[in-house]
Design an enzyme around this catalytic site. Structure first.
Site, PDB file in Angstrom:
ATOM      1  N   SER A  50      40.008  39.354  36.636  1.00  0.00           N
ATOM      2  CA  SER A  50      41.444  39.260  36.780  1.00  0.00           C
ATOM      3  C   SER A  50      42.031  37.916  36.324  1.00  0.00           C
ATOM      4  O   SER A  50      43.238  37.822  36.149  1.00  0.00           O
ATOM      5  CB  SER A  50      41.825  39.489  38.246  1.00  0.00           C
ATOM      6  OG  SER A  50      41.285  38.461  39.066  1.00  0.00           O
ATOM      7  N   SER A  59      35.807  37.747  38.284  1.00  0.00           N
ATOM      8  CA  SER A  59      37.109  37.464  37.664  1.00  0.00           C
ATOM      9  C   SER A  59      37.232  36.129  36.950  1.00  0.00           C
ATOM     10  O   SER A  59      38.220  35.899  36.265  1.00  0.00           O
ATOM     11  CB  SER A  59      38.214  37.559  38.703  1.00  0.00           C
ATOM     12  OG  SER A  59      38.575  38.900  38.842  1.00  0.00           O
ATOM     13  N   LYS A  81      45.780  29.777  37.966  1.00  0.00           N
ATOM     14  CA  LYS A  81      45.975  31.215  38.176  1.00  0.00           C
ATOM     15  C   LYS A  81      47.054  31.405  39.236  1.00  0.00           C
ATOM     16  O   LYS A  81      47.096  30.673  40.232  1.00  0.00           O
ATOM     17  CB  LYS A  81      44.652  31.828  38.635  1.00  0.00           C
ATOM     18  CG  LYS A  81      44.641  33.337  38.754  1.00  0.00           C
ATOM     19  CD  LYS A  81      43.242  33.831  39.112  1.00  0.00           C
ATOM     20  CE  LYS A  81      43.161  35.327  39.254  1.00  0.00           C
ATOM     21  NZ  LYS A  81      41.800  35.785  39.606  1.00  0.00           N
TER      22      LYS A  81
END
Ligand code: GLN
Length: 483
Positions: A151, A175, A76
């Site tokens: 996210s 997330s 990420k």
């Protein structure tokens, strides 16, 4: 080759069925074939990945072994990587290159991993849909008109679209788990303090945790072995012995008590989600687990509490982006105050600004006691709910999200609706407990549904044991979208 799970890829490399360079090339070939549709990545690190693969092959030839030797993974884009951009999907950090590796990156590299790229996310991890990315939205591989969740939507979509063998995400309020459920993969948020946050760009420091996003529970266990442990560079990482999580897979589930809380089966839940989760509970019963009713009475305050505390922490954490030290600086100012103002107005997106304003408000004098302090007290009550529940059960079983993946744009005009959909994931962060999402079904439209397992502090093992046995008994995790 790109379809392999982490354990299968490891085995293939060991058996010399393919080399790391071949595997990494296959992954990039897959990326080239589907990335136009999915857009899971912010940027690829093709050159360094091929170099890392070459080195891995040398080590393999020399008979060396390491847990992730030669395995292509994605990160990420809020996990700092030396020499590659870390943008947090924000304009304000678009050109930022970290001078150091996050501790998890050091651990992955020491374990021999090949990093193929950085995945898309909601800006600064604020969001549940990936639509808050400054770069572009990521699309759900199962339905390209739907969101992958957020996210860590890029990390979830990259695994689901088979553009990497596994990935890391971060979870502040769901997330990792919510995108894992939307994309039909496995995602674990470890106990707060289990994994170092050093080099994880901070959103809400008392809630953030890095965790694995994988095709199977076994793969998550293997990654946990690599990324867990006390780190002197993160004072909030816990000095708790790191078990061998792979061994936990062999434990028995018979006799384990699973808590079912009625607060997680409220009226807002989509009927198809409730049905799949109930069927999953039956499957777990058939494996010998016992069902116990528990109560988590403060669940209804979790969303409000989370959005007060997370925004408060974000407003202070994000004050460092001032145009002076790093990142974007507005050119259109002729004094210092305007430079700050213009940099932050132009550099941050709408959602980030909304949260900075909310956070500043709840921390301001006159409102601090009414909001922030009260939020902290309710957080304690939520934690105590779990402590009481775990006197009666070994883990709690619930849906991950009340809804399957929603359509792009569907919730963008109504932030409150977006926040409310986080209801089932947020409490685990407030309580600091570990939680995992695993695939447990599909809707009539062929959208994945996730089952959430929540455990006691530092008891990821029970979640992995139960998750693994569930995956031995079911095939949901073996399904991949056709792209
Ligand atoms: N969806 C939640 C939020 O918008 C959780 C985000 C996260 O876990 N990073 O804050």
């Amino acid at each position: 080759m790109h379809q392999a799970t982490l354990l299968q890829a490891k085995d293939g490399l060991k058996q010399k069925k393919f080399s790391s360079q071949e595997l990494t090339e296959a992954v990039f070939k897959r990326i080239d074939a589907v990335e136009d549709k999915v857009q899971a990545f912010v940027h690829l690190t093709r050159e360094s990945a091929m170099q890392e693969a070459k080195e891995a092959d040398k080590k393999i030839a020399a008979g060396e072994d390491a847990p992730l030797l030669g395995i292509p993974l994605a990160l990420k884009d809020l996990i700092c990587t030396e020499g590659a951009r870390t943008t947090c999907a924000s304009k304000i950090l678009d050109q930022f290159v970290s001078p150091y590796d996050a501790t998890v990156v050091k651990q992955l590299k020491a374990a021999g991993a090949v990093i193929v790229g950085k995945t898309n996310m909601d800006e600064f991890a604020m969001g549940s849909s990936n639509e808050n990315s400054w770069h572009h939205p990521t699309l759900n591989p199962w339905a390209l008109n739907r969101v992958p969740g957020g996210s860590s939507g890029g990390s979830a979509a990259a695994v689901a679209a088979e553009e990497c063998i596994a990935s890391l995400g971060s979870d502040t309020g769901g997330s990792i788990r919510q995108p894992a459920s939307f994309c039909g993969i496995t995602g674990m948020k470890p106990t707060y303090g289990r994994v170092s946050r050093f080099g994880l760009v901070a959103f809400a420091s008392s809630l953030d945790q890095i965790g694995p996003m994988t095709k199977t529970v076994e793969d998550a266990a293997l990654l946990m072995n690599v990324i867990g442990g006390k780190d002197p560079l993160d004072s909030t990482s816990a000095d708790v012995a790191l078990p061998d999580f792979m061994l936990a897979l062999k434990n028995q589930v018979k006799g384990l008590k699973m808590g079912i809380a009625k607060e997680y089966f409220t009226s807002g839940i989509a009927p198809e989600v409730a049905k799949s989760v109930e069927a999953a509970i039956k499957t777990l019963e058939s494996l010998g687990m016992e069902k116990v009713e528990v109560s988590l009475p403060h669940t209804e305050y979790a969303v409000a509490t989370y959005y007060i505390l997370a925004c408060a922490e974000a407003s202070t954490n994000l004050s460092r982006y001032d145009g002076v030290r790093y990142g974007y600086r507005s050119e259109s100012s002729d004094n210092l105050k305007d430079m700050y103002l213009n940099t932050r107005s132009e550099g941050f997106g709408e959602e980030v600004k909304r949260r900075i304003i909310l956070g500043t408000f709840v921390l301001s004098s006159g409102y601090y006691d009414a909001y922030y302090l009260k939020g902290q007290k309710v957080r304690t009550l939520i934690k105590q709910d779990f402590e009481a529940a775990y006197k009666q059960c070994d883990l709690i079983v619930a849906p991950t999200s009340p809804l399957p993946a929603f359509q792009l744009g569907e919730k963008m005009d109504d932030p409150l609706q977006m926040y409310l959909a986080d209801i089932y994931t947020i409490s685990a962060n407030l309580a600091g407990i570990p939680a995992m999402s695993i695939p447990c079904g599909f809707t009539g439209d062929n959208l994945p549904i996730g089952l959430q397992l929540m455990g006691r502090h530092f008891d990821e093992e029970t979640l992995l044991t139960v998750g693994h046995h569930f995956q031995q008994a079911t095939d949901f995790h073996k399904n991949f979208a056709s792209l």
